[in-house]
Design a protein around this motif. Structure first.
Motif, PDB file in Angstrom:
ATOM      1  N   VAL A 147      47.936  19.726 105.696  1.00 56.23           N
ATOM      2  CA  VAL A 147      48.424  19.761 107.064  1.00 56.23           C
ATOM      3  C   VAL A 147      47.758  20.933 107.763  1.00 56.23           C
ATOM      4  CG1 VAL A 147      50.422  20.004 108.553  1.00 56.23           C
ATOM      5  CG2 VAL A 147      50.628  18.774 106.384  1.00 56.23           C
ATOM      6  N   GLY A 148      46.960  20.653 108.767  1.00 59.84           N
ATOM      7  CA  GLY A 148      46.215  21.706 109.436  1.00 59.84           C
ATOM      8  C   GLY A 148      47.081  22.494 110.397  1.00 59.84           C
ATOM      9  N   THR A 149      46.735  23.745 110.582  1.00 59.81           N
ATOM     10  CA  THR A 149      47.368  24.560 111.602  1.00 59.81           C
ATOM     11  C   THR A 149      46.764  24.181 112.947  1.00 59.81           C
ATOM     12  OG1 THR A 149      45.694  26.300 111.522  1.00 59.81           O
ATOM     13  CG2 THR A 149      47.520  26.439 109.939  1.00 59.81           C
ATOM     14  N   PRO A 150      47.387  24.603 114.071  1.00 63.23           N
ATOM     15  CA  PRO A 150      46.783  24.307 115.375  1.00 63.23           C
ATOM     16  C   PRO A 150      45.353  24.819 115.483  1.00 63.23           C
ATOM     17  CG  PRO A 150      49.048  25.004 115.666  1.00 63.23           C
ATOM     18  CD  PRO A 150      48.718  25.194 114.198  1.00 63.23           C
ATOM     19  N   VAL A 151      45.085  25.997 114.909  1.00 64.40           N
ATOM     20  CA  VAL A 151      43.728  26.530 114.934  1.00 64.40           C
ATOM     21  C   VAL A 151      42.782  25.598 114.203  1.00 64.40           C
ATOM     22  CG1 VAL A 151      42.250  28.367 114.050  1.00 64.40           C
ATOM     23  CG2 VAL A 151      44.373  28.950 115.192  1.00 64.40           C
ATOM     24  N   GLU A 177      44.648  34.449 125.728  1.00 70.01           N
ATOM     25  CA  GLU A 177      46.002  34.524 125.174  1.00 70.01           C
ATOM     26  C   GLU A 177      46.337  33.276 124.368  1.00 70.01           C
ATOM     27  OE1 GLU A 177      50.636  35.365 126.591  1.00 70.01           O
ATOM     28  OE2 GLU A 177      49.044  35.138 128.080  1.00 70.01           O
ATOM     29  N   ALA A 178      45.895  32.117 124.855  1.00 69.79           N
ATOM     30  CA  ALA A 178      46.154  30.866 124.127  1.00 69.79           C
ATOM     31  C   ALA A 178      45.470  30.895 122.766  1.00 69.79           C
ATOM     32  CB  ALA A 178      45.666  29.679 124.942  1.00 69.79           C
ATOM     33  N   ARG A 179      44.230  31.385 122.716  1.00 72.41           N
ATOM     34  CA  ARG A 179      43.516  31.473 121.438  1.00 72.41           C
ATOM     35  C   ARG A 179      44.221  32.441 120.494  1.00 72.41           C
ATOM     36  NH1 ARG A 179      38.782  31.369 124.921  1.00 72.41           N
ATOM     37  NH2 ARG A 179      38.736  33.648 124.888  1.00 72.41           N
ATOM     38  N   GLU A 180      44.643  33.583 121.021  1.00 76.23           N
ATOM     39  CA  GLU A 180      45.328  34.573 120.184  1.00 76.23           C
ATOM     40  C   GLU A 180      46.654  34.029 119.662  1.00 76.23           C
ATOM     41  OE1 GLU A 180      45.048  38.697 120.502  1.00 76.23           O
ATOM     42  OE2 GLU A 180      43.048  38.000 119.896  1.00 76.23           O
ATOM     43  N   ASN A 181      47.392  33.313 120.510  1.00 75.75           N
ATOM     44  CA  ASN A 181      48.678  32.767 120.084  1.00 75.75           C
ATOM     45  C   ASN A 181      48.511  31.726 118.983  1.00 75.75           C
ATOM     46  OD1 ASN A 181      50.293  34.347 121.751  1.00 75.75           O
ATOM     47  ND2 ASN A 181      50.239  32.882 123.436  1.00 75.75           N
ATOM     48  N   LEU A 182      47.471  30.888 119.095  1.00 74.21           N
ATOM     49  CA  LEU A 182      47.199  29.921 118.034  1.00 74.21           C
ATOM     50  C   LEU A 182      46.953  30.630 116.711  1.00 74.21           C
ATOM     51  CD1 LEU A 182      44.848  27.264 119.712  1.00 74.21           C
ATOM     52  CD2 LEU A 182      47.144  26.878 118.810  1.00 74.21           C
ATOM     53  N   LEU A 183      46.172  31.697 116.762  1.00 73.08           N
ATOM     54  CA  LEU A 183      45.856  32.430 115.538  1.00 73.08           C
ATOM     55  C   LEU A 183      47.097  33.111 114.977  1.00 73.08           C
ATOM     56  CD1 LEU A 183      43.782  33.469 113.510  1.00 73.08           C
ATOM     57  CD2 LEU A 183      43.333  35.376 115.055  1.00 73.08           C
ATOM     58  N   LEU A 184      47.879  33.762 115.826  1.00 72.35           N
ATOM     59  CA  LEU A 184      49.078  34.449 115.361  1.00 72.35           C
ATOM     60  C   LEU A 184      50.074  33.466 114.748  1.00 72.35           C
ATOM     61  CD1 LEU A 184      49.644  37.027 118.246  1.00 72.35           C
ATOM     62  CD2 LEU A 184      48.869  37.517 115.921  1.00 72.35           C
ATOM     63  N   ASP A 188      30.369  23.500 129.143  1.00 73.37           N
ATOM     64  CA  ASP A 188      29.890  24.740 129.747  1.00 73.37           C
ATOM     65  C   ASP A 188      30.016  25.866 128.732  1.00 73.37           C
ATOM     66  OD1 ASP A 188      32.630  25.321 129.659  1.00 73.37           O
ATOM     67  OD2 ASP A 188      32.923  24.885 131.786  1.00 73.37           O
ATOM     68  N   ARG A 189      29.716  27.083 129.156  1.00 72.76           N
ATOM     69  CA  ARG A 189      29.754  28.221 128.228  1.00 72.76           C
ATOM     70  C   ARG A 189      31.169  28.513 127.755  1.00 72.76           C
ATOM     71  NH1 ARG A 189      28.128  34.303 128.545  1.00 72.76           N
ATOM     72  NH2 ARG A 189      29.639  34.267 130.220  1.00 72.76           N
ATOM     73  N   SER A 190      32.161  28.296 128.631  1.00 76.09           N
ATOM     74  CA  SER A 190      33.554  28.530 128.247  1.00 76.09           C
ATOM     75  C   SER A 190      33.968  27.595 127.115  1.00 76.09           C
ATOM     76  CB  SER A 190      34.484  28.332 129.450  1.00 76.09           C
ATOM     77  OG  SER A 190      34.251  29.305 130.437  1.00 76.09           O
ATOM     78  N   ALA A 191      33.500  26.353 127.160  1.00 75.00           N
ATOM     79  CA  ALA A 191      33.822  25.400 126.097  1.00 75.00           C
ATOM     80  C   ALA A 191      33.197  25.843 124.789  1.00 75.00           C
ATOM     81  CB  ALA A 191      33.337  24.003 126.471  1.00 75.00           C
ATOM     82  N   LEU A 192      31.981  26.389 124.855  1.00 76.58           N
ATOM     83  CA  LEU A 192      31.347  26.915 123.641  1.00 76.58           C
ATOM     84  C   LEU A 192      32.144  28.083 123.076  1.00 76.58           C
ATOM     85  CD1 LEU A 192      27.698  27.524 122.751  1.00 76.58           C
ATOM     86  CD2 LEU A 192      29.204  29.508 122.840  1.00 76.58           C
ATOM     87  N   ILE A 193      32.593  28.980 123.941  1.00 74.38           N
ATOM     88  CA  ILE A 193      33.378  30.133 123.489  1.00 74.38           C
ATOM     89  C   ILE A 193      34.665  29.676 122.820  1.00 74.38           C
ATOM     90  CG2 ILE A 193      34.732  32.111 124.286  1.00 74.38           C
ATOM     91  CD1 ILE A 193      32.536  32.613 126.364  1.00 74.38           C
ATOM     92  N   ASP A 194      35.334  28.669 123.407  1.00 80.33           N
ATOM     93  CA  ASP A 194      36.553  28.138 122.799  1.00 80.33           C
ATOM     94  C   ASP A 194      36.263  27.557 121.415  1.00 80.33           C
ATOM     95  OD1 ASP A 194      38.205  28.836 124.886  1.00 80.33           O
ATOM     96  OD2 ASP A 194      38.053  26.901 125.897  1.00 80.33           O
TER      97      ASP A 194
END
Length: 239
Positions: A13-17, A157-164, A76-82
């Protein structure tokens, strides 16, 4: 002693990340390889010259692809960063999970308060993590960018929350394996560990080239065991 029997409860079962990362590469093997080369090129360039200073053209040139290859994989570049953040975070969570599952929990006494034992476990887990200086630099820069530009803050913040959240899931499994439970909310516990380890990563990087170089693992194992034993309590029999 709570054995590792419960460690496999979330197996498969994968995590959201991890799910985000899996969704990003759910495509043909050839396209997946192209995406990986673009992400690797971006990571290296971001670390070398900075996120803002790196153009899409530079990423394509470093990866050996055209702009068409870039835009067929990222809007775009933002999608690559995500996608890059999802990949690096997913890798860290997978490594942590694998280390937990591979650890010899039967050697840990019931409800142990032995800081030395916890230190041994912490060292084993930290040693299993791939500490990539490039990602540490890039992640730190993105954190500063989100502080300077409020339009970037929600995505960061969304990326950090997924990781936390993903780390919190693994911490709950880990403490259960040790026959303990958290005495404070899991997100609070993870934030404390995360902030401390981030500081250790930066301190270790600053020590390079000095007379007394150190590693983030060495620094973290000097305080994490004490925090774990102070902020967890033994699980009572029958619970």
């Amino acid at each position: 002693m709570t054995t590792g029997a419960g460690v496999d409860d979330n197996q498969g079962v994968g995590t959201p990340v991890e799910d985000t990362f899996a969704d990003a590469i759910a495509t043909s093997p050839r396209r997946a390889r192209t995406r990986e080369r673009l992400l690797d090129a971006a990571l290296t360039l971001f670390a070398e010259v900075g996120v803002d200073a790196t153009s899409i053209e530079a990423i394509c040139e470093r990866a050996g692809f055209t702009r068409g290859a870039f835009y067929s994989n990222f809007s775009d570049r933002s999608a690559l960063i995500d996608a890059l953040a999802a990949r690096e975070q997913g890798r860290a969570i997978s490594e942590l999970r694998d280390a937990i599952e591979a650890s010899p929990w039967n050697d840990v006494p019931d409800g142990t308060d032995d800081v030395g034992v916890v230190a041994s476990v912490a060292t084993q887990l930290l040693d299993a993590l791939t500490i990539d200086r490039r990602w540490a630099l890039v992640n730190g820069e993105m954190r500063l960018m989100a502080l300077r530009d409020r339009s970037l803050a929600p995505a960061h913040e969304a990326r950090e929350n997924l990781l936390l959240d993903a780390i919190a899931d693994e911490i709950r499994r880990l403490t259960a394996c040790l026959g303990r439970r958290l005495a404070i909310p899991d997100r609070t516990f993870v934030r404390l560990l995360w902030a401390g380890f981030q500081a250790d990563l930066e301190a270790a990087d600053r020590s390079l080239g000095t007379d007394r170089p150190t590693t983030a693992v060495e620094l973290a194992t000097s305080w994490i065991p004490e925090v774990v034993t102070r902020l967890t309590v033994p699980v009572e029999p029958g619970h």
